[in-house]
Design a protein around this motif. Structure first.
Motif, PDB file in Angstrom:
ATOM      1  N   ARG A   1     -56.312  26.526  12.172  1.00  0.00           N
ATOM      2  CA  ARG A   1     -56.458  28.060  12.481  1.00  0.00           C
ATOM      3  C   ARG A   1     -57.291  28.446  13.674  1.00  0.00           C
ATOM      4  O   ARG A   1     -58.330  27.655  13.889  1.00  0.00           O
ATOM      5  N   ASN A   2     -56.914  29.435  14.133  1.00  0.00           N
ATOM      6  CA  ASN A   2     -57.585  29.815  15.627  1.00  0.00           C
ATOM      7  C   ASN A   2     -58.280  30.994  15.246  1.00  0.00           C
ATOM      8  O   ASN A   2     -59.113  31.313  16.269  1.00  0.00           O
ATOM      9  N   ASP A   3     -58.324  31.431  14.097  1.00  0.00           N
ATOM     10  CA  ASP A   3     -59.509  32.587  13.597  1.00  0.00           C
ATOM     11  C   ASP A   3     -60.407  32.194  12.677  1.00  0.00           C
ATOM     12  O   ASP A   3     -60.792  32.921  11.995  1.00  0.00           O
ATOM     13  N   LEU A   4     -60.962  30.964  12.633  1.00  0.00           N
ATOM     14  CA  LEU A   4     -61.910  30.326  11.627  1.00  0.00           C
ATOM     15  C   LEU A   4     -63.068  31.349  12.106  1.00  0.00           C
ATOM     16  O   LEU A   4     -63.126  31.515  13.254  1.00  0.00           O
ATOM     17  N   PRO A   5     -64.111  31.442  11.010  1.00  0.00           N
ATOM     18  CA  PRO A   5     -65.463  32.165  11.432  1.00  0.00           C
ATOM     19  C   PRO A   5     -66.140  31.370  12.558  1.00  0.00           C
ATOM     20  O   PRO A   5     -65.879  29.881  12.637  1.00  0.00           O
ATOM     21  N   ASP A   6     -66.700  32.064  13.661  1.00  0.00           N
ATOM     22  CA  ASP A   6     -67.219  31.353  14.650  1.00  0.00           C
ATOM     23  C   ASP A   6     -68.123  30.038  14.343  1.00  0.00           C
ATOM     24  O   ASP A   6     -68.324  28.834  14.830  1.00  0.00           O
ATOM     25  N   TRP A   7     -68.870  30.063  13.400  1.00  0.00           N
ATOM     26  CA  TRP A   7     -69.890  29.024  12.833  1.00  0.00           C
ATOM     27  C   TRP A   7     -69.077  27.866  12.628  1.00  0.00           C
ATOM     28  O   TRP A   7     -69.618  26.563  12.562  1.00  0.00           O
ATOM     29  N   ALA A   8     -67.916  28.074  12.298  1.00  0.00           N
ATOM     30  CA  ALA A   8     -67.083  26.863  11.313  1.00  0.00           C
ATOM     31  C   ALA A   8     -66.673  25.740  12.395  1.00  0.00           C
ATOM     32  O   ALA A   8     -66.826  24.510  12.134  1.00  0.00           O
ATOM     33  N   GLY A   9     -66.797  26.104  13.934  1.00  0.00           N
ATOM     34  CA  GLY A   9     -66.770  25.298  14.782  1.00  0.00           C
ATOM     35  C   GLY A   9     -67.930  24.246  14.806  1.00  0.00           C
ATOM     36  O   GLY A   9     -67.755  23.177  15.271  1.00  0.00           O
TER      37      GLY A   9
END
Ligand code: URA
Length: 523
Positions: free
Chosen positions: A335-343
């Motif tokens: 997904r390209n809309d994961l929460p920022d921190w998930a990266g």
């Protein structure tokens, strides 16, 4: 006439330096021709722009312009460089130009930026890595994807894939260029934090593997989520345009699924509603709620448990649940809309266990060890959980174990990664995936471990102590049993209290297991 030859079709730095010099020198856009290796050669050759004097004031632009220009420069239209130069030139006298949506230059630039963003979005969704056989002597697998972007977006979007697939070795091949990531390295500047994606020349479709073992997973998954009664062909084609189909394993089934849809809908109407599962046995393990219960969570009376109308276990009867679970995992990963921190997390940690488990446990989120292992409940809380399960007479490998939130949320502090409790937004984001995971496993009973899981299953924040130890019906009709999270037990400082709380936890697990065994299978 001046001409500017940029080094790459998306060479924003080169364009900016040249455009600044042109504006400072007062050279009008119509006296400049632009080119790049991927664009048609300039019709008229001329000298490059003069160097801007060191002390010349830089052209002034509104804050929104650089961002707009960075996107427009990735558009495939050969006119983009001149259009941006014209905008920059005009902005020196027309300060509010970008707000004039009807201006033809502004409207064109905005439309180009939108097309580039849409292309990036499709790339995130439709890149399909396939495992490539490694050369003799080479270590580990490499995953290679063939993709045909509509615009020059490969270099800009490579970071997305680097963050999302940091642990894999991968290559993305496109006709205009290729990107290669070697996975986490050892030395400074290497690895997911500091390493670089390497860019190379364009490739051919035949350079990438055409198929791998995951092909059937995608097809099974797509077949499982395709609802003939909801088919809207136009909307589907807008989401998944035909030009991407060539590279999507699941796309080869679309014409057949569309053709079969009317007959399947007719058969569904003919069959009518599925009757609730017949009663089998009553449970003797229910207690009533203490006072002050949330008004729409109803404790299920013992006499009603056996007849509880369980939500339907989807229409998975003829589909392959492990494959659909694996595909759901892949879907979240890409997904390209994961929460920022998930990266920041090493990887997504999905649920595990037998797909037809009687009991499904939902925890909070993976911790440090789970994030590294890629498996739920393998760290300190997981070890305590295993011990308690054993004492409660439940084999861990008979239960399906998952988390409400699928990535490790942490704050880096020195060498440690400090657990951060997921907030309401995080829980809401992952909730639809949890719901689909629950629907696929279709357990007889869910057990929520702690407040985050309770919130994810009910959609509401409430104290675990208020509802602990009851069989409740969630808003969607599913039966669940709330208890505490094992890490709560780990944090109790007083050893006598810790022992008491541990015993209560074991009791809860035993009660939940006995309840699940007494319930009929989900219909
Ligand atoms: N805590 C959780 O909630 N889940 C895990 O997987 C590990 C610790």
């Amino acid at each position: 006439m001046h001409s500017v030859a940029l080094e790459a079709p998306d060479d924003f730095a080169g364009w900016r330096a040249a455009a600044r010099a042109l504006v400072i020198a007062g050279i009008a856009p119509e006296h400049v021709s632009w080119s790049s290796p991927a664009d048609p050669p300039a019709l008229l050759a001329g000298p490059p722009p003069p160097e801007a004097p060191e002390d010349a004031p830089a052209p002034r632009v509104p804050r929104a312009f650089p961002e707009l220009a960075e996107q427009v420069i990735r558009h495939r239209d050969p006119e983009r460089f001149a259009l941006l130069h014209r905008l920059l030139h005009r902005l020196q006298a027309e300060r509010g130009l970008l707000e004039v949506a009807s201006d033809p230059d502004v409207a064109r630039a905005e439309a180009m930026a939108r097309a580039v963003r849409r292309d990036a979005h499709k790339m995130h969704a439709f890149v399909r890595f396939r495992e490539m056989r490694v050369a003799p002597g080479e270590d580990g697998a490499r995953f290679v994807a063939w993709f045909e972007p509509g615009h020059h977006i490969l270099r800009a979007e490579a970071g997305f894939f680097r963050r999302r697939f940091a642990a894999l070795r991968w290559s993305i091949l496109t006709p205009g260029g290729s990107a290669h990531w070697e996975g986490p390295g050892e030395g400074p500047g290497e690895g997911p934090e500091g390493g670089e994606v390497r860019f190379g020349p364009g490739a051919r479709r035949a350079d990438a593997p055409a198929e791998d073992a995951a092909e059937d997973l995608w097809r099974t998954y797509f077949g499982a989520i395709f609802n003939p009664a909801r088919l809207k062909t136009g909307a589907m084609l807008a989401e998944m345009p035909r030009r991407y189909w060539r590279n999507l394993p699941e796309a080869r089934d679309i014409p057949r699924l569309i053709a079969e849809a009317p007959a399947r809908v007719a058969a569904m109407v003919e069959r009518g509603a599925t009757p609730p599962a017949p009663r089998r046995q009553r449970t003797a393990h229910l207690v009533s709620l203490p006072g002050g219960r949330p008004d729409d969570l109803h404790p299920v009376a013992p006499s009603r448990v056996g007849t509880a109308a369980m939500p339907h276990a989807q229409t998975q009867a003829d589909s392959d649940v492990p494959a659909a679970l694996a595909a759901l995992k892949r879907e979240i990963e890409t997904r390209n809309d994961l929460p920022d921190w998930a990266g920041q997390a090493t990887q997504l940690v999905f649920g595990e266990g037998p797909p037809a488990a009687l009991l499904m446990f939902v925890g909070e989120q993976p911790g440090d060890e789970e994030d590294l292992a890629g498996r739920p409940f393998v760290g300190p809380a997981g070890r305590l959980f295993n011990r308690a399960m054993e004492e409660a007479g439940v084999a861990r490998d008979e239960a399906y174990v998952t988390n409400a939130v699928k990535h490790f949320k942490f704050a880096p502090t020195g060498k440690r990664r400090l657990h951060q409790t997921p907030d309401a937004g995080d829980i809401t984001y992952y909730r639809p995936f949890l719901e689909r995971e629950i629907a696929l496993v279709a357990p007889r009973l869910l057990v929520t471990l702690g407040a985050t899981a309770l919130r994810a299953v009910t959609g509401r924040a409430m104290p675990v102590t208020k509802v602990r130890g009851n069989v409740l019906r969630a808003p969607d009709g599913r039966l669940f049993y709330p208890t505490v999270h094992p890490s709560y037990l780990l944090r109790i400082p007083d050893s006598a209290m810790k022992a008491r709380e541990y015993d209560r936890f074991v009791e809860d697990l035993a009660k939940a297991a006995a309840t699940a065994r007494s319930l009929p299978a989900a219909a």
